[in-house]
Design an enzyme around this catalytic site. Structure first.
Site, PDB file in Angstrom:
ATOM      1  N   CYS A  81      32.018  33.810  35.846  1.00 30.96           N
ATOM      2  CA  CYS A  81      30.736  33.215  35.519  1.00 30.96           C
ATOM      3  C   CYS A  81      30.224  32.427  36.727  1.00 30.96           C
ATOM      4  O   CYS A  81      30.999  31.788  37.429  1.00 30.96           O
ATOM      5  CB  CYS A  81      30.762  32.268  34.328  1.00 30.96           C
ATOM      6  SG  CYS A  81      31.236  33.056  32.804  1.00 30.96           S
TER       7      CYS A  81
ATOM      8  N   ASN B 242      30.937  27.387  32.748  1.00 28.49           N
ATOM      9  CA  ASN B 242      31.952  28.314  33.255  1.00 28.49           C
ATOM     10  C   ASN B 242      33.298  27.732  32.873  1.00 28.49           C
ATOM     11  O   ASN B 242      33.568  26.571  33.157  1.00 28.49           O
ATOM     12  CB  ASN B 242      31.805  28.417  34.788  1.00 28.49           C
ATOM     13  CG  ASN B 242      32.930  29.202  35.436  1.00 28.49           C
ATOM     14  OD1 ASN B 242      33.594  30.000  34.782  1.00 28.49           O
ATOM     15  ND2 ASN B 242      33.125  28.981  36.721  1.00 28.49           N
ATOM     16  N   GLY B 243      34.136  28.517  32.190  1.00 37.67           N
ATOM     17  CA  GLY B 243      35.445  28.025  31.757  1.00 37.67           C
ATOM     18  C   GLY B 243      35.683  28.412  30.309  1.00 37.67           C
ATOM     19  O   GLY B 243      34.969  29.249  29.753  1.00 37.67           O
TER      20      GLY B 243
ATOM     21  N   GLU C  56      48.751  48.360  46.899  1.00 39.05           N
ATOM     22  CA  GLU C  56      47.375  47.937  47.163  1.00 39.05           C
ATOM     23  C   GLU C  56      46.436  49.140  47.135  1.00 39.05           C
ATOM     24  O   GLU C  56      45.322  49.066  46.599  1.00 39.05           O
ATOM     25  CB  GLU C  56      47.324  47.199  48.514  1.00 39.05           C
ATOM     26  CG  GLU C  56      45.949  46.800  48.996  1.00 39.05           C
ATOM     27  CD  GLU C  56      45.193  45.845  48.081  1.00 39.05           C
ATOM     28  OE1 GLU C  56      45.768  45.342  47.107  1.00 39.05           O
ATOM     29  OE2 GLU C  56      44.001  45.618  48.334  1.00 39.05           O
TER      30      GLU C  56
ATOM     31  N   LYS D 165      43.281  49.415  44.605  1.00 32.21           N
ATOM     32  CA  LYS D 165      41.892  49.626  45.075  1.00 32.21           C
ATOM     33  C   LYS D 165      41.274  50.807  44.336  1.00 32.21           C
ATOM     34  O   LYS D 165      40.140  50.738  43.878  1.00 32.21           O
ATOM     35  CB  LYS D 165      41.833  49.917  46.586  1.00 32.21           C
ATOM     36  CG  LYS D 165      42.012  48.786  47.530  1.00 32.21           C
ATOM     37  CD  LYS D 165      40.909  47.767  47.572  1.00 32.21           C
ATOM     38  CE  LYS D 165      41.116  46.682  46.559  1.00 32.21           C
ATOM     39  NZ  LYS D 165      41.849  45.523  46.951  1.00 32.21           N
TER      40      LYS D 165
ATOM     41  N   GLU E 114      40.606  49.930  40.600  1.00 32.25           N
ATOM     42  CA  GLU E 114      39.547  48.935  40.417  1.00 32.25           C
ATOM     43  C   GLU E 114      38.145  49.513  40.492  1.00 32.25           C
ATOM     44  O   GLU E 114      37.307  49.196  39.668  1.00 32.25           O
ATOM     45  CB  GLU E 114      39.628  47.881  41.541  1.00 32.25           C
ATOM     46  CG  GLU E 114      40.572  46.765  41.305  1.00 32.25           C
ATOM     47  CD  GLU E 114      40.416  45.691  42.376  1.00 32.25           C
ATOM     48  OE1 GLU E 114      40.583  46.017  43.564  1.00 32.25           O
ATOM     49  OE2 GLU E 114      40.116  44.548  42.019  1.00 32.25           O
TER      50      GLU E 114
ATOM     51  N   HIS F  85      63.323  58.627  40.356  1.00 30.23           N
ATOM     52  CA  HIS F  85      63.920  57.969  39.192  1.00 30.23           C
ATOM     53  C   HIS F  85      62.952  57.903  38.013  1.00 30.23           C
ATOM     54  O   HIS F  85      63.103  57.057  37.142  1.00 30.23           O
ATOM     55  CB  HIS F  85      64.411  56.576  39.582  1.00 30.23           C
ATOM     56  CG  HIS F  85      65.438  56.612  40.660  1.00 30.23           C
ATOM     57  ND1 HIS F  85      66.761  56.928  40.425  1.00 30.23           N
ATOM     58  CD2 HIS F  85      65.337  56.437  41.997  1.00 30.23           C
ATOM     59  CE1 HIS F  85      67.425  56.926  41.574  1.00 30.23           C
ATOM     60  NE2 HIS F  85      66.568  56.632  42.547  1.00 30.23           N
TER      61      HIS F  85
ATOM     62  N   LYS G  79      35.050  38.721  40.496  1.00 26.67           N
ATOM     63  CA  LYS G  79      35.707  38.446  41.780  1.00 26.67           C
ATOM     64  C   LYS G  79      36.742  37.332  41.681  1.00 26.67           C
ATOM     65  O   LYS G  79      37.825  37.431  42.207  1.00 26.67           O
ATOM     66  CB  LYS G  79      34.628  38.069  42.801  1.00 26.67           C
ATOM     67  CG  LYS G  79      35.137  37.734  44.178  1.00 26.67           C
ATOM     68  CD  LYS G  79      35.467  38.993  44.932  1.00 26.67           C
ATOM     69  CE  LYS G  79      36.009  38.704  46.320  1.00 26.67           C
ATOM     70  NZ  LYS G  79      36.795  39.850  46.805  1.00 26.67           N
TER      71      LYS G  79
HETATM   72  O1  M6R Z   1      40.877  34.982  45.000  1.00 23.59           O
HETATM   73  P1  M6R Z   1      42.273  35.449  44.865  1.00 23.59           P
HETATM   74  O2  M6R Z   1      42.803  36.030  46.126  1.00 23.59           O
HETATM   75  O3  M6R Z   1      43.195  34.402  44.312  1.00 23.59           O
HETATM   76  O4  M6R Z   1      42.218  36.637  43.819  1.00 23.59           O
HETATM   77  C1  M6R Z   1      43.383  37.250  43.347  1.00 23.59           C
HETATM   78  C2  M6R Z   1      43.036  38.520  42.601  1.00 23.59           C
HETATM   79  O5  M6R Z   1      42.255  38.249  41.487  1.00 23.59           O
HETATM   80  C3  M6R Z   1      42.295  39.510  43.488  1.00 23.59           C
HETATM   81  O6  M6R Z   1      43.015  39.818  44.639  1.00 23.59           O
HETATM   82  C4  M6R Z   1      41.995  40.821  42.728  1.00 23.59           C
HETATM   83  O7  M6R Z   1      43.179  41.503  42.460  1.00 23.59           O
HETATM   84  C5  M6R Z   1      41.007  41.654  43.532  1.00 23.59           C
HETATM   85  N1  M6R Z   1      39.991  42.150  42.675  1.00 23.59           N
HETATM   86  C6  M6R Z   1      41.636  42.784  44.235  1.00 23.59           C
HETATM   87  O8  M6R Z   1      40.751  43.637  44.857  1.00 23.59           O
END
Ligand code: M6R
Length: 616
Positions: A2, A101-102, A490, A494, A497, A513, A611
């Protein structure tokens, strides 16, 4: 999660709020709304489900708008994506307008209590309770509504709520005043010329001012267009510390790129240079960090390191584990922050805790940091967002200086974290067994990295072609060994996501395995094959996949692998092993980006994500 923007000043508030919301949209994009004061002393309320553009479509420059308003872009927690659940929420008596927000954890109890007193609720959100509670407490204070009484009502209400909040609040009887409050969710005050702003982060403020005050938990701020005052929830006055935002507003713009993710992939040579600038000492073959707040003796005493992070930052931590152990021989554990904070992990007395977070606001990472500090550990942070809560609360740290990262899928922040961990490994190594010669070689490799990344980016067109061929598969395996295993994780994250394709990352040898059962002509594997002692073993894994009709994309820095061994061969430049993970990451970023593009996905705002994860 938010985004909040509030404005009070001389200009028409609506376009300023809208611009701020656009900048904060990466925090949530389920719905958006704003409440703006009119010159006739009424408040105009506009809400739309969907992205900020839906809200923008129904906002025009209105001469009747005044210079005060609050706004919000929502990532839904309590209640579906409806206009009724969209912020701002307005109290049943129309006095209090508020964005939140929260999460308010005891909202149901408070709601029951207010309903029994005749208060009506219109939404399913936890946030509406705040508007009604403040309005109710305001009614209990007989007499004229003034800044003081609204402040009192806010104070009383906040002492009764459990949970987290970043708030911007207006009262229908006080046209020239805004209030903000924070506990557990970020809130920044922007101090401009005859104008003030409130926002969840600096990107919403930067276009108007670069002077900000980072509010702390349990603080309430009262704003007029030319003044502000901050108190704690115990009513103690706070002397504000004004900080300067170092990056430019344009840094948070697309600058001609189609998506922020692509822009940020291409930002990487510069971001990496920013991460090592001033931190390398070629003469001594060592890296150096100003803000660790640890003496050489303290460093020598560390006998264990625990790295704590979430998501992509956790993957960076896993690479850090390999590098730190390799160069310094200090044992390293890597924990998910969400587990660490509740797990009561046994740790040695001389354990150093490292938290990694791009945003510096991830609630699990923040709480993990607080838990470690409560137990007396020295916590250092690797953080991108300057002035964020994690950065302000830890005992020392290393800023990434990657610049604002807007794309939900982390790219430049990840590779900067990898580089910082490599430099930290060299630093720790040089206080122990790493020789001067080995230190110098590693430092040289760090300096050369931006150029090698530029060369790797030239693979973009060929990777785009590969993406077209592979975009229509439903499952992918990503395989790698040692420090390439977290890079495989990773790569899989990616792809998941932003393209919504199922993908799994595995240590290459673990495939036998279990995951090997998934291999068929319908499940391609992406195998990361560094030119090192694991090369032959990795190629055996490739053969095992192909023997089962699985398609293979190899990402390697070896020039010796015959192209017939893979369906696609992506060759990146050779580099020292301390920075090789960065180079192997770039093709994976480009591949996910182009696959998502091919599938028509919303790359920068993938479904269900936000984000910065500031709720549990
Ligand atoms: O802001 P942060 O690095 O603490 O965020 C951690 C994760 O939420 C963040 O890396 C998330 O996995 C991303 N969307 C990855 O692309």
């Amino acid at each position: 999660m938010c985004g909040i923007v509030g404005y009070i000043g001389n200009d028409n508030a609506a376009p300023i709020l809208l611009n701020g919301l656009k900048r904060l949209e990466y925090r949530g994009y389920d719905s958006a709304g704003m409440a703006v004061w009119q010159k006739d002393r009424t408040i105009k309320l506009i809400k739309r489900t969907g992205k900020v553009s839906n809200l923008a479509a129904c906002i025009s420059i209105d001469k009747e708008d005044a210079g005060v308003g609050i706004s919000h872009t929502r990532w839904a927690t309590h209640g579906g994506v409806t206009e009724a659940n969209t912020h701002p929420h307005v109290s049943w008596d129309q006095q209090i307008h508020l964005v939140h927000n929260g999460v308010i954890e005891n909202y149901q109890t408070l709601k029951n209590s207010l309903e029994s007193k005749g208060v009506t609720f219109y939404s399913e959100t936890d946030s509406e309770i705040l508007a009604n509670l403040i309005a109710y407490n305001l009614q209990q204070l007989d007499g004229e509504i003034t800044t003081k009484t609204v402040y009192k009502a806010i104070l009383t209400s906040l002492t009764n709520v459990e949970g987290t909040y970043g708030l911007a609040i207006m009262c229908a009887s006080l046209p020239g005043t805004l209030f903000g409050a924070r506990k557990g969710s970020p809130l920044i005050l922007g101090v401009g010329k005859n104008e003030m702003m409130l926002a969840s982060d600096a990107s919403a403020i930067r276009a108007r001012t670069n002077e900000v005050v980072y509010l702390d938990d349990n603080q309430i701020v009262t704003l007029t267009e030319d003044n502000f005052s901050i108190t704690t929830i115990e009513e103690a006055e706070v002397v504000p510390e004004i900080s300067t935002i170092s990056w430019k507003d344009e840094d948070a713009e697309l600058q001609g790129f189609e998506h922020f993710m692509l822009k940020e992939i291409y930002d990487q040579p510069a971001a990496l240079e920013n991460a090592f600038r001033g931190r390398l000492d070629m003469g001594e073959g060592i890296s150096k960090f100003g803000g660790l707040n640890l003496s050489r003796q303290d460093i020598r005493r560390i006998d264990r390191i625990t790295i704590v992070a979430c998501g992509t930052a956790w993957h960076a931590g896993l690479v850090g584990e390999y590098l730190i152990e390799k160069y310094s021989r200090i044992p390293v554990e890597v924990e998910y922050a969400s587990e660490f904070r509740y797990r009561n992990t046994p740790m040695d007395k001389n354990t150093l805790v490292i938290v990694i977070s791009q945003s510096g606001e991830t609630i699990d990472t923040l709480e993990a940091q607080r838990e470690a500090q409560r137990k007396g550990y020295h916590v250092i942070g690797i953080v991108n967002n300057v002035g964020s809560t994690i950065a302000r609360e830890n005992d020392g740290g290393i800023y990434q200086h990657s610049g604002p990262e807007i794309g939900v899928a982390s790219t430049k922040a990840f590779t900067s974290q990898l580089l910082i961990l490599a430099m930290l490994s060299i630093y720790l190594g040089r206080t122990r067994d790493l020789s001067y010669t080995d230190g110098c070689q590693a430092i040289k490799a760090v300096m050369e990295l931006p150029n090698l990344v530029k060369q790797t980016l030239q693979l973009a067109d060929s990777i785009k072609g590969i993406a077209k061929k592979f975009a229509h598969y439903d499952d992918f395996l990503f395989l790698g060994r040692l420090e390439m295993f977290p890079i495989a994780l990773e790569g899989a994250l990616k792809l998941k996501e932003i393209s919504y394709i199922h993908a799994e990352g595995y240590p290459a040898a673990e495939m036998k395995h279990g995951p090997i059962a998934l291999i068929s002509e319908k499940c391609p594997s992406i195998v990361i094959v560094p030119d090192d002692e694991t090369l032959k073993k990795n190629l055996s894994s490739v053969q095992e996949v192909r023997a089962r009709n699985g398609k293979v994309i190899i990402i390697t820095d070896s020039n010796e692998i015959p192209s017939s061994l893979a369906d696609e061969l992506i060759i990146v430049p050779k580099a020292h092993d301390c920075v090789r993970p960065v180079l192997m990451t770039i093709p994976l970023q480009l591949l996910s980006y182009y696959i998502a593009l091919e599938l028509g996905r919303d790359v920068d705002k993938p479904r269900n994500l936000a984000k910065s994860v500031t709720v549990e």
